[in-house]
Write an enzyme that holds these catalytic residues in place. Structure first.
Site, mmCIF file in Angstrom:
data_model
loop_
_atom_site.group_PDB
_atom_site.id
_atom_site.type_symbol
_atom_site.label_atom_id
_atom_site.label_comp_id
_atom_site.label_asym_id
_atom_site.label_seq_id
_atom_site.Cartn_x
_atom_site.Cartn_y
_atom_site.Cartn_z
ATOM 1 N N TRP A 157 0.885 -31.523 -80.693
ATOM 2 C CA TRP A 157 1.467 -31.231 -79.379
ATOM 3 C C TRP A 157 2.073 -29.837 -79.351
ATOM 4 C CZ3 TRP A 157 2.294 -35.854 -82.059
ATOM 5 C CH2 TRP A 157 1.673 -36.982 -81.498
ATOM 6 N N HIS A 175 4.317 -35.406 -73.853
ATOM 7 C CA HIS A 175 3.647 -36.659 -73.517
ATOM 8 C C HIS A 175 4.684 -37.604 -72.904
ATOM 9 C CE1 HIS A 175 4.338 -37.860 -78.063
ATOM 10 N NE2 HIS A 175 5.404 -37.344 -77.504
ATOM 11 N N ARG A 200 2.119 -28.668 -71.906
ATOM 12 C CA ARG A 200 1.766 -28.198 -73.248
ATOM 13 C C ARG A 200 1.532 -26.702 -73.247
ATOM 14 N NH1 ARG A 200 -1.833 -33.101 -75.682
ATOM 15 N NH2 ARG A 200 -0.270 -34.684 -75.223
ATOM 16 N N GLN A 219 0.383 -38.200 -67.503
ATOM 17 C CA GLN A 219 0.004 -39.265 -68.431
ATOM 18 C C GLN A 219 0.532 -40.575 -67.860
ATOM 19 O OE1 GLN A 219 1.297 -38.661 -72.487
ATOM 20 N NE2 GLN A 219 -0.534 -37.474 -72.989
ATOM 21 N N VAL A 250 2.304 -45.355 -83.891
ATOM 22 C CA VAL A 250 1.639 -46.659 -83.899
ATOM 23 C C VAL A 250 0.955 -46.916 -85.239
ATOM 24 C CG1 VAL A 250 1.283 -47.042 -81.422
ATOM 25 C CG2 VAL A 250 -0.289 -45.557 -82.682
ATOM 26 N N ALA A 263 1.467 -50.197 -77.646
ATOM 27 C CA ALA A 263 1.691 -49.057 -76.750
ATOM 28 C C ALA A 263 0.354 -48.407 -76.472
ATOM 29 C CB ALA A 263 2.644 -48.065 -77.393
#
Ligand code: DAH
Length: 352
Positions: A161, A183, A209, A223, A266, A320
């Protein structure tokens, strides 16, 4: 017969002028009336000229009366002119070739921006499954954007990112860094900090970004984040939920495919693809001959993330996901360049 007094003459002129004006039927009539009574050679004006021959006391009385009559006549003149004008308008409406039965001209009305449209579709897909919609700050702390998501400073994943940092001096000496969120994932930690499970939320919002734009990259874009946390949530729940979503947006026949992917927050992490809705998986330009189109990233919430917000990872699990609505809209509506979305070209916007 004695000569009528000036007052009587005035009275007479006023009455006569009044009835003459009533019968004036055109602008020309009215103008000659004005000349006849109020003009420089007009009857009222001439009469006033005789004032000087009167004794001083009479002069005052007659003078006052004459001015009153003059004013009255001028007011009536205005009124008559106005009435005639209005009558003229209605006549020209009736006779003048305006066809009031013609349909009106269509008004150019606004319409929903393609991003708004796709956002609503996406959010509806999830609210219909029991998710709530929440929004969060676009200017964010480094902590929520990175650390709380299992991405400590110096972690190489931060390179995923490219970040726009906000210059500011923290008066509390905690040295918190501020940034434009890269994000919507920081909302995962914010939601969990402020709520107890069960949690089911979707979070739409703008992200930023530090990168050059091209046909598939913008430096600002939307998003939609999703988060579900409860006891006993498994990968099957993730699959079922996102399968439902994919069918709803891209059609009932869609198939989905998961592949391993890496996102620090995750474990396991996946990316999800749908079979190409254009060629039904045979291979074409849209799916780059692969038969599959990647539409989002997802995974089971990392135990470190749960622990960080004070949840017991032995008790709670969750999934998620995150997706780019512009990308979804590009696929769904056949848009070939993400830069179309925010250049405000009406030729583009009017098509939706
Ligand atoms: N935040 C990720 C990104 O911007 C997308 C994402 C991937 C969000 C996986 C998630 C997830 O919640 O589980 O690239």
């Amino acid at each position: 017969m004695p000569k009528p007094s000036l007052l009587e003459q005035l009275n007479y002129i006023a009455k006569e002028a009044d009835s003459q004006l009533e019968s004036a039927a055109s602008e020309a009539d009215i103008e000659s009336w004005r000349v006849a009574y109020l003009g420089r050679q007009g009857r009222l004006t001439m009469l006033l000229r005789n004032l000087s021959s009167l004794p001083i006391d009479d002069r005052r009385v007659v003078g006052l009366e004459a001015n009153r009559v003059k004013k009255l006549l001028e007011e009536k003149l205005n009124g008559r002119q106005q009435a005639l004008k209005e009558a003229g308008y209605s006549r020209s409406l009736l006779e003048g070739g305006i066809d009031i039965t013609l349909p009106g001209r269509p008004m150019a009305i606004g319409r929903l921006h393609p991003t708004t449209r796709i956002l609503r579709e996406i959010l509806e897909a999830f609210t219909s499954m029991g998710f709530s919609v929440l929004e969060g700050p676009e200017v964010e702390w480094e902590h929520y954007n990175f650390d709380a998501l299992n991405i400590p400073s110096e972690h190489p994943a931060r390179d995923m990112w490219d970040t726009l940092w906000v210059d500011w001096a923290d008066p509390s000496s905690q040295e918190r860094n501020m940034l434009m969120r890269t994000h919507t994932s920081p909302m995962q930690a914010r939601v969990m900090e402020n709520n107890e499970p069960p949690i089911r939320v979707v979070v739409p919002g703008k992200c930023y970004r530090y990168e050059a734009s091209d046909a598939t990259h913008e430096w600002h874009f939307y998003q939609v984040e999703g988060l579900a946390v409860d006891t006993g949530i498994t990968f099957a729940d993730l699959k079922g939920t996102l399968y439902q979503f994919a069918k709803r947006i891209f059609g009932q026949d869609r198939q989905i495919r998961f592949r391993c992917d890496y996102f620090p927050f995750v474990e396991p992490g996946v990316d999800m693809s749908i079979d190409c809705f254009s060629c039904n998986g045979k291979g074409c330009r849209i799916c780059k001959e692969s038969g599959w189109i990647e539409i989002l990233g997802a995974g089971m919430v990392h135990p470190n993330v749960l622990q960080g917000v004070g949840y017991d990872p032995k008790k709670y699990t969750g999934f998620a996901f995150g997706m780019g609505p512009e990308r979804i809209a590009m696929l769904k509506y056949g848009i070939d360049d993400i830069r179309h979305f925010y250049t405000n070209d009406l030729r583009f916007l009017n098509q939706v």
